[in-house]
Design an enzyme around this catalytic site. Sequence first.
Site, PDB file in Angstrom:
ATOM      1  N   GLU A   1       0.830  -1.219   0.000  1.00  0.00           N
ATOM      2  CA  GLU A   1       0.000   0.000   0.000  1.00  0.00           C
ATOM      3  C   GLU A   1       0.857   1.258   0.000  1.00  0.00           C
ATOM      4  O   GLU A   1       0.534   2.251  -0.645  1.00  0.00           O
ATOM      5  CB  GLU A   1      -0.933   0.000   1.223  1.00  0.00           C
ATOM      6  CG  GLU A   1      -2.017   1.084   1.185  1.00  0.00           C
ATOM      7  CD  GLU A   1      -1.613   2.401   1.830  1.00  0.00           C
ATOM      8  OE1 GLU A   1      -2.397   3.367   1.723  1.00  0.00           O
ATOM      9  OE2 GLU A   1      -0.515   2.505   2.429  1.00  0.00           O
TER      10      GLU A   1
ATOM     11  N   ASP B   1      -7.608   1.613   8.037  1.00  0.00           N
ATOM     12  CA  ASP B   1      -6.295   2.242   7.971  1.00  0.00           C
ATOM     13  C   ASP B   1      -6.219   3.320   9.049  1.00  0.00           C
ATOM     14  O   ASP B   1      -7.214   3.588   9.722  1.00  0.00           O
ATOM     15  CB  ASP B   1      -6.057   2.839   6.568  1.00  0.00           C
ATOM     16  CG  ASP B   1      -4.575   2.887   6.192  1.00  0.00           C
ATOM     17  OD1 ASP B   1      -3.721   2.970   7.105  1.00  0.00           O
ATOM     18  OD2 ASP B   1      -4.268   2.854   4.994  1.00  0.00           O
TER      19      ASP B   1
HETATM   20 ZN   LIG Z   1       1.174   5.070   5.412  1.00  0.00          ZN
END
Ligand SMILES: [Zn+2]
Length: 355
Positions: A209, A235
Amino acid sequence: MSSTLRTTLHRLLDAPGPSGFESAAATVWREIAGEFATEVWSDVHGNVYAALGSEGAPTVMLAGHVDEIGLMVHYIDDDGYLFVRAVGGWDPSVLVGQRIEVLAADGPIPGVVGRKAIHLMGQEDRDKAVKLKELWVDVGAADGDEARSRVSVGDVAVIRSDTLDLGEHVIAARSIDDRAGAAVALEALRRAGEKGVSVRPVAVATAQEEISLRSGGGARTSSYGLAPHAAIVIDVTHATDHPHMDKKEHGDVRLGAGPVLSRGAVINHRLLAVMSAAAERADISIQWQASPSSTGTDADSIFTSRTGVATAVVSLPNRYMHSPNQLVDLRDLDAAAELIAETLVGLDPDEAFVA
Ligand SMILES: [Zn+2]
């Protein structure tokens, strides 16, 4: 605060896993998943999956990225100093003076990030922001040959650190972004199994990511392969409750005040309604964040997968993101796992997510 979440975090946070080199962290995640998931597997991109329930039910993907930012050796000079490039987005000033660990072929090699001492700097140097290319890594080698016998170009490195408890609820660690999200995905899956759900939740520890804002990283390949009915991305987001933050510019997000739900173009309205109802039912405090265009998370590639995936983002308030000591409040993580599990309980398998 569940003890399984705390244990998962402690096992996950200190395992190294810079983008593209996630296997140590991904292996820990896979081992924990294997304790309760009905099916666990990995793919060619480095994503790891843990599923519960039968294949016939609609799939709901729970994504948390397992990679972290790091460094990569790109040149070793004849004096034995290593020069590094960034894996992901660093503020070079937080690297100065840090201990690091190069993940070399024969095991970790300790090193320190070197910079000219303050006494030796002119005023101009003192006032300037430091650049990564001005820093070097010192592994204590006598010369280039010794350094090259221990470290190779392309080896990656992470900050050498242990997870630190700050009081009862707050922890600091290097890899909070986004091992915290990967841990919450697993914990939500575990709780969904305990509560009983009529959809098929699949937690995914996504790869790459931190380096894939444009290409979509492991979120793109895993969502394509899974073809989920819906996806919840977990996240970190910036807490704005520390000094010198302008709430008019950055919004109001506080540590310990609960998980953060995003609203915006990436987020499916009906899925968000199911999540809000779940929060109300379970009496979970929510914070809200505006994401008018992209979210800066795996959600940005998942929501346009195939013909579109109903997607939501659950964010964990985080101070000092992309630093060696990122802070989260464990109560926010616990509430996020509960919110997601309750959402899965509340999801009708016939929900089409079409407004
Ligand atoms: Zn990050």
